[in-house]
Enzyme design. Structure first.
Site, mmCIF file in Angstrom:
data_model
loop_
_atom_site.group_PDB
_atom_site.id
_atom_site.type_symbol
_atom_site.label_atom_id
_atom_site.label_comp_id
_atom_site.label_asym_id
_atom_site.label_seq_id
_atom_site.Cartn_x
_atom_site.Cartn_y
_atom_site.Cartn_z
ATOM 1 N N THR A 49 0.892 -1.126 -0.090
ATOM 2 C CA THR A 49 -0.113 -0.067 -0.044
ATOM 3 C C THR A 49 0.838 1.310 -0.059
ATOM 4 O OG1 THR A 49 -0.047 0.349 2.449
ATOM 5 C CG2 THR A 49 -1.670 -1.395 1.616
ATOM 6 N N CYS A 50 0.191 2.313 0.242
ATOM 7 C CA CYS A 50 0.974 3.648 0.219
ATOM 8 C C CYS A 50 1.914 3.800 1.256
ATOM 9 C CB CYS A 50 0.056 4.962 0.009
ATOM 10 S SG CYS A 50 -0.981 5.035 1.389
ATOM 11 N N GLN A 116 -9.708 1.590 3.651
ATOM 12 C CA GLN A 116 -9.448 1.004 2.270
ATOM 13 C C GLN A 116 -8.382 -0.235 2.425
ATOM 14 O OE1 GLN A 116 -6.840 4.152 0.317
ATOM 15 N NE2 GLN A 116 -6.990 3.038 -1.576
ATOM 16 N N GLN A 120 -7.416 -3.350 -0.231
ATOM 17 C CA GLN A 120 -5.965 -3.694 -0.576
ATOM 18 C C GLN A 120 -5.488 -5.143 -0.187
ATOM 19 O OE1 GLN A 120 -4.498 -0.337 1.567
ATOM 20 N NE2 GLN A 120 -4.331 0.859 -0.186
ATOM 21 N N ALA A 190 -5.774 6.893 -11.743
ATOM 22 C CA ALA A 190 -7.200 6.598 -11.860
ATOM 23 C C ALA A 190 -7.393 5.128 -11.232
ATOM 24 C CB ALA A 190 -7.553 6.451 -13.196
ATOM 25 N N ALA A 192 -7.345 2.648 -7.241
ATOM 26 C CA ALA A 192 -8.328 2.589 -6.364
ATOM 27 C C ALA A 192 -8.265 4.165 -5.295
ATOM 28 C CB ALA A 192 -8.052 1.497 -5.408
ATOM 29 N N MET A 193 -7.219 4.486 -5.384
ATOM 30 C CA MET A 193 -6.735 5.820 -4.437
ATOM 31 C C MET A 193 -7.399 6.961 -5.134
ATOM 32 S SD MET A 193 -5.316 6.543 -1.505
ATOM 33 C CE MET A 193 -3.904 5.989 -0.948
ATOM 34 N N GLY A 194 -7.234 6.892 -6.452
ATOM 35 C CA GLY A 194 -7.895 7.999 -7.451
ATOM 36 C C GLY A 194 -9.586 8.030 -7.125
#
Length: 471
Positions: A49-50, A116, A120, A190, A192-194
């Site tokens: 993830t981020c 979220q 993920q 574009a 999932a986070m977008g």
């Protein structure tokens, strides 16, 4: 076979390290393939993830599996092993399961309670499953973790602190810009986070959303989603990013690209275009919410006048990233309860091969004795023989019923594997034979290769030791 976790997250490493270790969707299948060709790993899943990279592997030996996973991450990141070891954490067996349950619940997230991470984990599982890298062990672990996460979010208020990193980032942006109503936002990426960014921006009353992406088709689909919220929207290719930034008040980047997407030169040009079109940029702030890992926005951009950059490192220090103590405690209580259920189920499943082998042994003895009866009383009529056979089988079944039911119950308790071992010793059941008899029902045992080391939270010094780098 046991589950080994090797991870690096926002809690253990600075963003600069996370950037080097970051695993993209393109990298993930290649790394999983490499793990499956190693000698100690039979199943693998990567959660990236981020703000975290975690490798879950089913291994036949702790030290051998740790060495192979450590080597994989070292080669991927390009970091020397000692540097990687300083920031890595290792969990094994029960501790690995507990950690994944906490992650799925949002307890280990940068924004406590964010939801979220559930999608993920689901995506990580689906990706590994598509590669046939998931067996029964990781399947049951991942599915149970997803159920735990859903239960925590439905039964506690842990997500009141914020639905995701996006919501906290936008709150910080509001601190610079004021109300977002009527303003223009650019969403770069574009994925999932977008999509999450578009949803939050729409709820915040943003006036216009421009979606920028390498693939224009995906940008258009996300722009259509924004339109469904009643927000003016349009899509642009990444080559027109400068044009989009010139019109923006807030730019949210979440691409997962390896290098910077927003450069200092791009931002200079965007600000210059804005100056010519309206009024000095210093009077109209431009806010970047850089949610990419590695960073999407060059570090030097933050030094430009009128420009603010909110990145992952900034969000780590945000007090809004915490949940209420009561909600956190309730979530942890659910995780502990579900972990106990999961482990009890695993222990019960471990004894199944032994019970099946015992019943198989009993059936073989019965058949041998019936053959012996046939040889001694060859004139015995079929009805009488069948009645004798039924009687003998009933006697054996009744004798075995209580101990086999009880051993399954005892197996669900800590140390319950000793009861299965006692059965194997008493009835001379070989472990290999027991496994073979019950192979279709087998669940890989979550037992450690080193006795007392079961469920220990191993220190990362093991990682260095396995590669010949002792502390």
């Amino acid at each position: 076979m046991s589950v080994l976790l090797v991870g690096i997250s926002h809690r253990s490493a600075p963003v600069s390290v996370l950037e080097k270790v970051a695993i993209t969707d393109t990298d993930r299948p290649k790394l999983i393939d490499r793990m499956l060709t190693s000698s100690h790993v039979s199943e693998a899943m990567i959660v990236s993830t981020c703000n975290r990279v975690e490798v879950y592997a089913v291994v036949d030996a702790f030290h051998g599996g740790l060495a192979e996973v450590g080597e994989l991450l070292t080669k991927h990141s390009g970091m020397p092993l000692p540097d990687l070891t300083k920031h890595a954490y290792v969990r094994y067996s029960e501790a690995a399961a507990e950690h994944l349950f906490a992650v799925a619940s949002g307890l280990d997230s940068m924004v406590i309670g964010e939801q979220q991470v559930l999608s993920q984990i689901r995506g990580a599982y689906a990706s590994a499953d598509a590669q046939q890298a998931v067996g029964r062990t990781l399947h049951e672990l991942a599915q149970h973790a997803l159920r735990v996460g859903k239960r925590v979010h439905s039964e506690t208020g842990i997500d009141r602190a914020g639905a995701s990193v996006v919501s906290v980032a936008l709150d910080r942006a509001k601190g610079v810009l004021g109300d977002l109503a009527g303003r223009t936002a650019v969403v770069v990426g574009a994925g999932a986070m977008g999509g999450l960014a578009v949803a939050h921006l729409s709820r915040a009353g943003i006036g216009r959303i421009i979606v920028v992406n390498r693939t224009i088709e995906r940008a258009r689909r996300l722009a259509e989603t924004a339109g469904s919220y009643g927000v003016e929207s349009n899509a642009l290719e990444l080559s027109r990013l400068t044009e989009a930034m010139a019109a923006a008040d807030v730019v949210i980047t979440c691409t997962g690209a390896v290098g910077a997407v927003v450069t200092l030169a791009d931002t200079h040009r965007a600000l210059a275009d804005r100056d010519r079109a309206e009024f000095p940029s210093a009077e109209r702030p431009l806010v970047f919410c850089d949610l990419g890992l590695p960073r999407d926005v060059e570090t030097a951009v933050a030094g430009l006048p009128g420009v603010s950059v909110i990145d992952i490192e900034t969000l780590q220090r945000d007090p809004a990233a915490g949940a209420a103590a009561d909600d956190t405690a309730a979530a942890r209580s659910i995780v502990a309860e579900e972990l106990a259920k999961y482990l009890a189920g695993q222990r019960m499943a471990e004894v199944t091969p032994t019970v099946a082998a015992l019943r198989q042994r009993a059936a073989e003895v019965v058949e041998a004795e019936l053959l012996r009866l046939d040889s001694r009383l060859p004139s015995l009529a079929d009805p009488e023989r069948d009645e004798v056979a039924r009687t003998v089988r009933r006697v054996v079944d009744k004798l075995l019923h209580a101990p086999t039911v009880r051993v399954k119950q005892l197996a669900s308790t800590p140390g319950g594997d000793s009861y299965a071992e006692a059965l194997r010793e008493l009835f001379e059941l070989k472990p290999g034979a027991a496994q073979a008899v019950a192979a279709p029902m087998e669940i890989t045992a979550l037992t450690a290769d080193h006795g007392a080391a079961l469920a220990d939270d191993f220190t990362t010094s093991h990682l260095g030791e396995e590669q010949g780098n002792p502390r």
